[in-house]
Design an enzyme around this catalytic site. Sequence first.
Site, PDB file in Angstrom:
ATOM      1  CG  LEU A  58      -2.050  -0.926   1.344  1.00 38.40           C
ATOM      2  CD1 LEU A  58      -2.650  -0.893   2.737  1.00 38.40           C
ATOM      3  CD2 LEU A  58      -3.101  -0.562   0.309  1.00 38.40           C
ATOM      4  CE  LYS A  84      -0.344  -0.647   6.528  1.00 41.59           C
ATOM      5  NZ  LYS A  84       0.637  -1.394   7.306  1.00 41.59           N
ATOM      6  CG  ASP A 140       2.417  -3.399  12.790  1.00 42.87           C
ATOM      7  OD1 ASP A 140       2.809  -3.739  11.666  1.00 42.87           O
ATOM      8  OD2 ASP A 140       3.146  -2.845  13.628  1.00 42.87           O
ATOM      9  CE  LYS A 158       2.307   2.507   7.696  1.00 42.89           C
ATOM     10  NZ  LYS A 158       3.696   2.452   7.720  1.00 42.89           N
ATOM     11  CB  CYS A 168      24.336 -10.370  41.994  1.00 46.62           C
ATOM     12  SG  CYS A 168      22.556 -10.578  42.062  1.00 46.62           S
ATOM     13  CB  CYS A 226      22.579 -12.222  46.254  1.00 46.21           C
ATOM     14  SG  CYS A 226      23.570 -12.819  44.882  1.00 46.21           S
ATOM     15  CB  CYS A 256      23.665 -13.394  39.691  1.00 46.77           C
ATOM     16  SG  CYS A 256      23.910 -13.994  41.362  1.00 46.77           S
ATOM     17  CB  CYS A 315      20.998 -15.104  43.528  1.00 43.61           C
ATOM     18  SG  CYS A 315      20.301 -13.522  43.104  1.00 43.61           S
TER      19      CYS A 315
HETATM   20  S1  IVH Z   1      -5.563  -3.944   2.043  1.00 46.10           S
HETATM   21  C1  IVH Z   1      -3.377  -3.997  -2.191  1.00 46.10           C
HETATM   22  N1  IVH Z   1      -6.308  -3.726   4.532  1.00 46.10           N
HETATM   23  O1  IVH Z   1      -0.661  -3.593   5.162  1.00 46.10           O
HETATM   24  C2  IVH Z   1      -3.041  -4.303  -0.805  1.00 46.10           C
HETATM   25  N2  IVH Z   1      -4.031  -4.214   4.079  1.00 46.10           N
HETATM   26  O2  IVH Z   1       1.446  -1.887   4.111  1.00 46.10           O
HETATM   27  C3  IVH Z   1      -4.308  -4.528  -0.090  1.00 46.10           C
HETATM   28  N3  IVH Z   1      -2.664  -4.509   6.082  1.00 46.10           N
HETATM   29  O3  IVH Z   1       0.370  -5.714   2.563  1.00 46.10           O
HETATM   30  C4  IVH Z   1      -4.082  -4.486   1.331  1.00 46.10           C
HETATM   31  N4  IVH Z   1      -4.271  -4.196   7.545  1.00 46.10           N
HETATM   32  O4  IVH Z   1      -0.400  -6.768   4.807  1.00 46.10           O
HETATM   33  C5  IVH Z   1      -5.280  -3.956   3.695  1.00 46.10           C
HETATM   34  N5  IVH Z   1      -7.114  -3.544   6.695  1.00 46.10           N
HETATM   35  C6  IVH Z   1      -6.103  -3.777   5.865  1.00 46.10           C
HETATM   36  C7  IVH Z   1      -4.804  -4.058   6.323  1.00 46.10           C
HETATM   37  C8  IVH Z   1      -3.784  -4.267   5.393  1.00 46.10           C
HETATM   38  C9  IVH Z   1      -2.988  -4.469   7.390  1.00 46.10           C
HETATM   39  C10 IVH Z   1      -1.291  -4.767   5.577  1.00 46.10           C
HETATM   40  C11 IVH Z   1      -1.209  -5.702   4.400  1.00 46.10           C
HETATM   41  C12 IVH Z   1      -0.485  -4.914   3.331  1.00 46.10           C
HETATM   42  C13 IVH Z   1       0.257  -3.921   4.156  1.00 46.10           C
HETATM   43  C14 IVH Z   1       0.654  -2.714   3.351  1.00 46.10           C
END
Ligand code: IVH
Length: 681
Positions: free
Chosen positions: A86, A119, A121, A318, A412, A415, A430, A435
Amino acid sequence: MAQTIPSEIKKEIEGLVKELNYHSYLYYVLDAPVMPDAKYDSQYRRLKDLEEKYTYILPDSPTQRVGAPALEKFDKAKHSEPMLSLDNSFSADELKEFDKRNRKLLDTSADIEYTVEPKYDGLAMELTYIDGVLTRASTRGDGLEGEDVTRNIKTIRAVPLKIEGVEKIPAQIDIRGEVFMLSADFEKLNRQREQQGEPLFANPRNAAAGSIRQLNPSITSSRRLFLICYGIGAAKGIAFASHTDLINWLKQARFPVPKGLTRAKDIEEVILAVNRIEAERQSFPFEADGAVVKVNDFGLQQKLGMKTREPRWATAYKFRARQATTIVRDIQSGVGRTGVITPFAVFEPVQIGGVTVSRSTLHNWDEIERKDIRIGDTVVIERAGDVIPHVVRVIVDKRTGNERTVPLPDTCPACGSGVVREDGEVAVRCISLHCPAQVQEKIIHFASRGGMDIEGLGEKNVELFFSHGLIKHFEDIYRLTKKDLLTLPRFAEKSAQNLIDAIEMSRHAVLSRFLYAIGILHIGEYAAKVLARNFQALCDLYYISPEKIIAIKQMGEKIAASVSAFFNDQKNIDLMNSLAELGITITNPDYQQPDEGTKPLKGLTFVITGSMPKPRKDIEALIDENGGHATSSVSKSTDYLVAGDEPGSKMDKAKKLGVAIISFDKLVKMIEEKNKQPRLF
Ligand code: IVH
């Protein structure tokens, strides 16, 4: 010849699979369990018994999630459609730019409808369902080809093994999603790893990725992982009009979908939605590093198309990194169960993303040196993966000259004994076995769930017993009396009795748990189980050589050295003897007789390819049980390729290398002839 299964048994098995899968869905996807755990467990056991007795195993049976043997390496997995990444946006203005560009490309002045969702992680994953059955799960890799991690993904309970709940089952659908770990589970895992002296994961994403990229599925299965589905790749026999349409279908088909997905009629609503997710993310039990904005209409998505590696129709907004600036007031250190001394920084308390941070681990002295952190420094701190705070860097410009460096400790902190730093290790330990900090941590570990499971012997009570001198050494747990407990402020008649009862119960232990509980360096629950499978009694491990441990397939040098060192230390043997005198008895139901010598497939390596009459994992287990070894790719050292219909490229390779090619029936014959058993399946 296949045995005939009474139709009522078949029905019962099918009913149990359906019911257990449904309750698993309520539990893991909807987070709204209905069936009590004990009932689930007993139904599961009933299913397993029936499956074993009648060898009738459905592909979506919950028993198929676990128990696959370890691989040597992952197979490659080509994606039918590339898995893209993305584009990022970092501000409301950039989101407006994104919208403007879309309208220009679509040549429209009308508002575009978008969706907004967190999104996650984690690690991107593709799940391929053929005729509704999960047939392959693959990582993203380079976008075109990833790795086949099917067996690991199957251990995730939120992943449906079969599409259910919808009328139309597509011939094929590649569902895209993210595998992730909950923040709380990540912290727990790291705490365990710290106790075991294993390296920590930097954030939940690395922990999830590390858990998926395990060649041994039982390790993946021991980590709590989740999945969220947010898109599709190739789809045959089904079409969707929009992202919301797809998400609704996924939801109906019992897939977990993004939390709080919002439909926004224009970019202004998108901005409100991303801000709301950013504000709410504190309360999410998982890590969200942004919000994903997508054009809702699939027709428009198609028109917008893609750039080289990213679609034009989506952007990842982000969130700002959660950082703060503060002052290091002190650098102190603590001692863990294995004696490792870990430095930590004490800060002027500061808020990061709604959480007050007043200390953070500095991991080890190499890290302090590398970042040149001194007492009095002004530092930038961040919640890594937004959970555990860590020092990002020192703001050197703010130094006044009064800052103090902290030398490597020579004693330590708990102790006062000497410390050692072994060659090639960053950790300082230690050296004392007595301990109190270590003993205290060891006892907490000993009594923990995965260990002797002594309810009531947690951190607080252990500290209390130490501070009152009731426990000084490990074995003192078994010398505690009710009278002792009643002298303490926190105990009354009933609570004292409960703890004494719990301690009493733990006197009868199972070897695998005991080996984990006594806290040998690098011995987690899995390694403890492997040891128990290979050694009948605890005393068989006394004074063992590292070579004997290395001879076990799953054991490496590090574990061998640590187990051998532990059981060659007379103090530890004395401790085992004292525990025995105190009435601890150990049984070992995991032990497997070493009859490899007579096993029919001894020393032979097999690769399976093409369609098989039994689940692949059962065939691999069968090979394993009979002394052979099943691997995933054909090489010169392969003895036999067990080939079914549509064998694919492995067959070509086997032919090229001159590897013997046999059918499944022949494999069964090879085993039966030697075993002189009438039937195996
Ligand atoms: S849509 C065309 N939706 O973020 C790609 N991606 O940085 C479609 N990700 O590769 C991805 N949550 O692994 C989408 N709600 C979400 C997401 C998501 C995490 C990840 C995904 C992607 C990465 C891109």
